[in-house]
Design an enzyme around this catalytic site. Sequence first.
Site, PDB file in Angstrom:
ATOM      1  N   LYS A   1       0.835  -1.205   0.000  1.00 28.70           N
ATOM      2  CA  LYS A   1       0.000   0.000   0.000  1.00 28.70           C
ATOM      3  C   LYS A   1       0.872   1.260   0.000  1.00 28.70           C
ATOM      4  CE  LYS A   1      -1.627   1.662   4.019  1.00 28.70           C
ATOM      5  NZ  LYS A   1      -1.499   3.078   4.418  1.00 28.70           N
ATOM      6  N   ASN A   2       1.831   1.307   0.927  1.00 27.78           N
ATOM      7  CA  ASN A   2       2.583   2.552   1.108  1.00 27.78           C
ATOM      8  C   ASN A   2       3.604   2.813   0.006  1.00 27.78           C
ATOM      9  OD1 ASN A   2       1.046   3.143   3.282  1.00 27.78           O
ATOM     10  ND2 ASN A   2       2.600   2.635   4.834  1.00 27.78           N
TER      11      ASN A   2
ATOM     12  N   ARG B   1      -5.059  10.857   4.052  1.00 33.87           N
ATOM     13  CA  ARG B   1      -4.018  11.871   4.217  1.00 33.87           C
ATOM     14  C   ARG B   1      -2.998  11.850   3.093  1.00 33.87           C
ATOM     15  NH1 ARG B   1      -2.666  14.271   8.534  1.00 33.87           N
ATOM     16  NH2 ARG B   1      -0.574  14.190   7.713  1.00 33.87           N
TER      17      ARG B   1
ATOM     18  N   CYS C   1      -5.063  13.112  12.655  1.00 35.28           N
ATOM     19  CA  CYS C   1      -5.653  11.778  12.540  1.00 35.28           C
ATOM     20  C   CYS C   1      -5.463  11.077  13.866  1.00 35.28           C
ATOM     21  CB  CYS C   1      -5.053  10.996  11.381  1.00 35.28           C
ATOM     22  SG  CYS C   1      -3.422  10.374  11.704  1.00 35.28           S
TER      23      CYS C   1
ATOM     24  N   ARG D   1       0.391  14.950  12.799  1.00 34.69           N
ATOM     25  CA  ARG D   1       0.942  14.705  11.466  1.00 34.69           C
ATOM     26  C   ARG D   1       0.957  15.943  10.562  1.00 34.69           C
ATOM     27  NH1 ARG D   1      -1.295   8.982   9.437  1.00 34.69           N
ATOM     28  NH2 ARG D   1       0.597   9.020   8.182  1.00 34.69           N
ATOM     29  N   PRO D   2       1.775  16.935  10.925  1.00 35.56           N
ATOM     30  CA  PRO D   2       1.889  18.134  10.078  1.00 35.56           C
ATOM     31  C   PRO D   2       2.608  17.834   8.757  1.00 35.56           C
ATOM     32  CG  PRO D   2       3.487  18.217  11.873  1.00 35.56           C
ATOM     33  CD  PRO D   2       2.648  16.995  12.102  1.00 35.56           C
ATOM     34  N   VAL D   3       2.515  18.780   7.798  1.00 36.13           N
ATOM     35  CA  VAL D   3       3.203  18.607   6.508  1.00 36.13           C
ATOM     36  C   VAL D   3       4.203  19.743   6.263  1.00 36.13           C
ATOM     37  CG1 VAL D   3       1.422  17.213   5.377  1.00 36.13           C
ATOM     38  CG2 VAL D   3       1.272  19.705   5.259  1.00 36.13           C
ATOM     39  N   ASP D   4       4.665  20.370   7.361  1.00 33.90           N
ATOM     40  CA  ASP D   4       5.592  21.496   7.227  1.00 33.90           C
ATOM     41  C   ASP D   4       6.850  21.128   6.431  1.00 33.90           C
ATOM     42  OD1 ASP D   4       5.897  19.902   9.687  1.00 33.90           O
ATOM     43  OD2 ASP D   4       7.691  21.107  10.007  1.00 33.90           O
TER      44      ASP D   4
ATOM     45  N   ASP E   1       4.617   0.951  12.065  1.00 30.67           N
ATOM     46  CA  ASP E   1       3.443   0.260  11.515  1.00 30.67           C
ATOM     47  C   ASP E   1       3.329  -1.197  11.972  1.00 30.67           C
ATOM     48  OD1 ASP E   1       2.726   2.556  10.236  1.00 30.67           O
ATOM     49  OD2 ASP E   1       3.405   1.945   8.250  1.00 30.67           O
TER      50      ASP E   1
ATOM     51  N   ILE F   1       7.791   7.442  16.819  1.00 27.50           N
ATOM     52  CA  ILE F   1       7.471   8.144  15.571  1.00 27.50           C
ATOM     53  C   ILE F   1       6.212   9.003  15.715  1.00 27.50           C
ATOM     54  CG2 ILE F   1       7.028   7.894  13.080  1.00 27.50           C
ATOM     55  CD1 ILE F   1       9.794   6.865  13.912  1.00 27.50           C
TER      56      ILE F   1
ATOM     57  N   ARG G   1      -8.541  -0.227   4.557  1.00 27.32           N
ATOM     58  CA  ARG G   1      -7.670   0.741   3.897  1.00 27.32           C
ATOM     59  C   ARG G   1      -6.335   0.117   3.545  1.00 27.32           C
ATOM     60  NH1 ARG G   1      -6.307   5.186   7.500  1.00 27.32           N
ATOM     61  NH2 ARG G   1      -4.853   5.415   5.799  1.00 27.32           N
TER      62      ARG G   1
HETATM   63  N1  EPU Z   1       6.311  14.980  10.433  1.00 24.95           N
HETATM   64  C1  EPU Z   1       6.378  16.322  10.687  1.00 24.95           C
HETATM   65  N2  EPU Z   1       6.329  17.201   9.631  1.00 24.95           N
HETATM   66  C2  EPU Z   1       6.204  16.778   8.354  1.00 24.95           C
HETATM   67  C3  EPU Z   1       6.133  15.395   8.086  1.00 24.95           C
HETATM   68  C4  EPU Z   1       6.196  14.521   9.156  1.00 24.95           C
HETATM   69  O1  EPU Z   1       6.496  16.748  11.833  1.00 24.95           O
HETATM   70  O2  EPU Z   1       6.155  17.627   7.451  1.00 24.95           O
HETATM   71  C5  EPU Z   1       6.366  14.019  11.549  1.00 24.95           C
HETATM   72  C6  EPU Z   1       5.064  13.226  11.674  1.00 24.95           C
HETATM   73  O3  EPU Z   1       4.100  13.924  12.421  1.00 24.95           O
HETATM   74  C7  EPU Z   1       5.549  11.982  12.360  1.00 24.95           C
HETATM   75  C8  EPU Z   1       6.949  11.772  11.774  1.00 24.95           C
HETATM   76  O4  EPU Z   1       7.336  13.040  11.270  1.00 24.95           O
HETATM   77  O5  EPU Z   1       5.635  12.167  13.742  1.00 24.95           O
HETATM   78  C9  EPU Z   1       7.044  10.743  10.665  1.00 24.95           C
HETATM   79  O6  EPU Z   1       6.053  10.976   9.693  1.00 24.95           O
HETATM   80  P1  EPU Z   1       6.238  10.580   8.157  1.00 24.95           P
HETATM   81  O7  EPU Z   1       6.122  11.790   7.333  1.00 24.95           O
HETATM   82  O8  EPU Z   1       7.449   9.742   8.014  1.00 24.95           O
HETATM   83  O9  EPU Z   1       4.959   9.665   7.926  1.00 24.95           O
HETATM   84  P2  EPU Z   1       3.920   9.689   6.718  1.00 24.95           P
HETATM   85  O10 EPU Z   1       4.650   9.877   5.435  1.00 24.95           O
HETATM   86  O11 EPU Z   1       2.800  10.598   7.052  1.00 24.95           O
HETATM   87  C10 EPU Z   1       4.141   7.109   6.259  1.00 24.95           C
HETATM   88  C11 EPU Z   1       3.190   5.954   6.160  1.00 24.95           C
HETATM   89  C12 EPU Z   1       2.648   5.618   7.543  1.00 24.95           C
HETATM   90  C13 EPU Z   1       3.842   5.276   8.443  1.00 24.95           C
HETATM   91  C14 EPU Z   1       4.838   6.432   8.463  1.00 24.95           C
HETATM   92  C15 EPU Z   1       6.094   6.146   9.264  1.00 24.95           C
HETATM   93  C16 EPU Z   1       2.270   6.210   3.945  1.00 24.95           C
HETATM   94  C17 EPU Z   1       1.098   6.545   3.093  1.00 24.95           C
HETATM   95  N3  EPU Z   1       2.103   6.313   5.260  1.00 24.95           N
HETATM   96  O12 EPU Z   1       3.383   8.200   6.790  1.00 24.95           O
HETATM   97  O13 EPU Z   1       1.815   4.467   7.385  1.00 24.95           O
HETATM   98  O14 EPU Z   1       3.389   5.006   9.749  1.00 24.95           O
HETATM   99  O15 EPU Z   1       5.233   6.762   7.109  1.00 24.95           O
HETATM  100  O16 EPU Z   1       6.758   5.046   8.760  1.00 24.95           O
HETATM  101  O17 EPU Z   1       3.315   5.821   3.442  1.00 24.95           O
HETATM  102  C18 EPU Z   1       0.097   2.976   7.922  1.00 24.95           C
HETATM  103  O18 EPU Z   1       0.322   2.388   6.836  1.00 24.95           O
HETATM  104  O19 EPU Z   1      -0.637   2.472   8.821  1.00 24.95           O
HETATM  105  C19 EPU Z   1       0.715   4.280   8.168  1.00 24.95           C
HETATM  106  C20 EPU Z   1       0.252   5.126   9.084  1.00 24.95           C
END
Ligand code: EPU
Length: 424
Positions: free
Chosen positions: A27-28, A96, A120, A125-128, A309, A331, A401
Amino acid sequence: MSGGLMDSFLVEGGTPLRGTVEVSGSKNAALPILMASIAVDGDVSYSNVPDLRDIRTTAKLLNILGRKAEMKEGQVSVENGEMGIEAPYDLVKTMRASVLCLGPLLARKREAKVSLPGGCAIGARPVDQHLLALEKMGAEFDLQNGYIYGRCPNGLKGAHISFAMPTVGGTENALMAAALADGETIMENVAREPEIVDLANFLNRCGARIEGQGSSTIRVRGVDRLYGCTYSIMPDRIEAGTFLVAAGITGGELLIKNCPAGDMVAVIEKLRETGMSIEETADGILAAAPSQLKAADVSTNPHPGFPTDMQAQFMALLCRAQGSGMVQENIFENRFMHVQELVRMGADIHVKGASAMVRGVQRLEGAPVMASDLRAGAALVLAGIAAEGETKIQRIYHIDRGYERFEDKLSAVGAHISRIHEQD
Ligand code: EPU
């Protein structure tokens, strides 16, 4: 795929799982790789794509953006064509990962309007970091009415990016943008997850020039155009890990086909510490439970560490082990929603901040429980199969999902699990 919003699983526990189970596409990995088709000037055809709710949402998003995406039996085809720039709220709120269209849209259209994802269950989970990386490449953003408006009228430029933390989605967005940027991009402290490597390999297949994927520094030399190709998505290491735990927690033995063991070293080592036998055979990975599981401590970390995960599923396993194990979640700030549900099934777990102390119990017992997110839901199904009596898991749309035909695959190896359709 079936799957109404109010569906539940009914599990009658107590059977050890035995037999062969096959892992689906990841999926990811599939999510960003499908989004990357936005950046491609040509038709793309994907195989080994899991039939999941999130993948259908992604296909819907591609269609809304004007690319004709069709799903059929593990294959997805995306046709080239004129594209829009808007990912609407109604879609982003259900997934997301929709935010992953930001990078490729800016690269291809120089403009994007993407609904800001909300929080969530597992954290804010910010996107900064996604935005900062794209800003470094010359994009400008405004946040208005819940939408991120992005623009780069002169196109994206290669840049030096250093991430504050190794974010999976942030690395993916930046990678898709950098592939078409003008000049060279160096990205430091990037995520090293196997799904990043799969995305980079896909982009390279389309003509991108990316090096260093899988390490902490990625170098991208921008190209003018990405071409269509055919691509097979990597197998799902988290689904595979979930089946490994299923063998262990039920006292069973499973042969897991299409298991990406090389990407699962931390999980396999940790499960061996609990006494499980996990061996590579010509047909796949053979996982067998010991007569008594032993507790082990675990800390989640970015790859190659133990994946967040797999935390909930491992915690379910610890509930049936001898002794106490400490689970540390590094994480996400709120990824212990399964704890109270496991406690309702007789588990002995105490949470303090980001740590949970799990004391093994003689038996888990069936109870009505609720899935709060995808992996928490999987953990509850595993606990239900290992428990005595009946467990009803509600809100399994979370599980739909991310696990393809979960109940079919588990039934085929001896689990008593059925889906109940309830009216919304
Ligand atoms: N973070 C920030 N700012 C950002 C981006 C991330 O502070 O701009 C923080 C997040 O809040 C979190 C950490 O950094 O605390 C890691 O987040 P990351 O961005 O790595 O996670 P993601 O890309 O949102 C993906 C997977 C998740 C998995 C995480 C960690 C996908 C679609 N999702 O999420 O999968 O837990 O990486 O490995 O690839 C799942 O499949 O159940 C799932 C939640």
